[in-house]
Design a protein around this motif. Structure first.
Motif, PDB file in Angstrom:
ATOM      1  N   GLU A   2       2.154  22.073  39.792  1.00  0.00           N
ATOM      2  CA  GLU A   2       1.104  22.839  40.885  1.00  0.00           C
ATOM      3  C   GLU A   2       0.339  23.774  40.107  1.00  0.00           C
ATOM      4  N   MET A   3       0.798  24.754  39.535  1.00  0.00           N
ATOM      5  CA  MET A   3       0.213  25.799  38.677  1.00  0.00           C
ATOM      6  C   MET A   3      -0.847  25.193  37.746  1.00  0.00           C
ATOM      7  N   VAL A  15      -2.261  22.382  37.717  1.00  0.00           N
ATOM      8  CA  VAL A  15      -3.318  21.719  38.240  1.00  0.00           C
ATOM      9  C   VAL A  15      -4.293  22.710  38.818  1.00  0.00           C
ATOM     10  N   LYS A  16      -3.693  23.814  39.258  1.00  0.00           N
ATOM     11  CA  LYS A  16      -4.578  24.996  39.959  1.00  0.00           C
ATOM     12  C   LYS A  16      -5.416  25.653  38.784  1.00  0.00           C
ATOM     13  N   ILE A  17      -4.735  25.735  37.636  1.00  0.00           N
ATOM     14  CA  ILE A  17      -5.517  26.511  36.482  1.00  0.00           C
ATOM     15  C   ILE A  17      -6.671  25.219  36.120  1.00  0.00           C
ATOM     16  N   GLU A  18      -6.351  24.272  36.119  1.00  0.00           N
ATOM     17  CA  GLU A  18      -7.449  23.252  35.693  1.00  0.00           C
ATOM     18  C   GLU A  18      -8.650  23.328  36.884  1.00  0.00           C
ATOM     19  N   ASP A  19      -8.240  23.250  38.114  1.00  0.00           N
ATOM     20  CA  ASP A  19      -9.074  23.548  39.312  1.00  0.00           C
ATOM     21  C   ASP A  19     -10.045  24.838  39.008  1.00  0.00           C
ATOM     22  N   GLU A  20      -9.502  25.937  38.440  1.00  0.00           N
ATOM     23  CA  GLU A  20     -10.031  27.185  38.497  1.00  0.00           C
ATOM     24  C   GLU A  20     -10.868  27.233  37.278  1.00  0.00           C
ATOM     25  N   GLN A  25     -14.057  25.300  38.298  1.00  0.00           N
ATOM     26  CA  GLN A  25     -14.748  26.060  39.172  1.00  0.00           C
ATOM     27  C   GLN A  25     -15.535  27.091  38.178  1.00  0.00           C
ATOM     28  N   LYS A  63     -14.077  34.726  39.019  1.00  0.00           N
ATOM     29  CA  LYS A  63     -13.524  33.570  38.579  1.00  0.00           C
ATOM     30  C   LYS A  63     -12.773  33.938  36.972  1.00  0.00           C
ATOM     31  N   ASP A  66     -10.037  36.141  37.492  1.00  0.00           N
ATOM     32  CA  ASP A  66      -8.637  35.446  37.936  1.00  0.00           C
ATOM     33  C   ASP A  66      -7.841  34.741  36.624  1.00  0.00           C
ATOM     34  N   ARG A 113      -4.325  35.266  34.756  1.00  0.00           N
ATOM     35  CA  ARG A 113      -3.204  34.273  34.597  1.00  0.00           C
ATOM     36  C   ARG A 113      -3.063  34.259  32.931  1.00  0.00           C
TER      37      ARG A 113
END
Ligand SMILES: [Zn+2]
Length: 134
Positions: free
Chosen positions: A37-38, A40-45, A48, A97, A100, A104
């Motif tokens: 999930e992490m 995937v989240k980084i990919e999303d960020e 964005q 963004k 963030d 990370r």
């Protein structure tokens, strides 16, 4: 299923514990999921951030064009201000963004501030490239 700890083949499909080493299978699978999930989240960020970066670039280009029109014709000042406002807004969103992403990647707040505010536009370009590379 296969034990996360020792690789032993467990006969039951949803066993809670490995019958070879006794390692709990629930915690590990949760951890594996969290990691996925992490990622995937980084990919999303990053996606964005890329969108905001493109918006910001477009705003810079538009502000430049409208500035020239404004200077040349002594008109359209409202449009120029509007585009300038968009530039500032998209920049702020992009910096949030990027911040963030920098958290990370364990970049210190000071490093982030230095790159983005000492040389504002070039620093943001640099931060974006640095923080979104895989
Ligand atoms: Zn095991």
């Amino acid at each position: 299923m296969i034990c996360y700890e020792c690789g032993h083949v467990i006969n039951k499909d949803f066993a809670k514990f490995c019958d070879h080493c006794g390692a709990s299978q629930e915690i590990k699978s949760k951890k594996a999921n969290a990691k996925k999930e992490m990622a995937v989240k980084i990919e999303d960020e990053i996606d964005q951030a890329t969108n905001l970066f493109l918006l910001w670039n477009a705003s810079i280009a538009a502000a430049f064009v409208f500035y020239i029109i404004h200077v040349g014709t002594d008109n359209y000042s409202l449009l120029f201000l509007l585009v300038l406002l968009m530039l500032v807004l998209s920049w702020m969103l992009l910096l949030t963004k990027l911040h963030d992403l920098s958290v990370r990647q364990h970049q210190t707040a000071r490093q982030f501030m230095l790159t983005n505010f000492v040389a504002p536009i070039i620093g943001t370009f640099y931060s974006f490239i640095k923080l979104t590379q895989k």
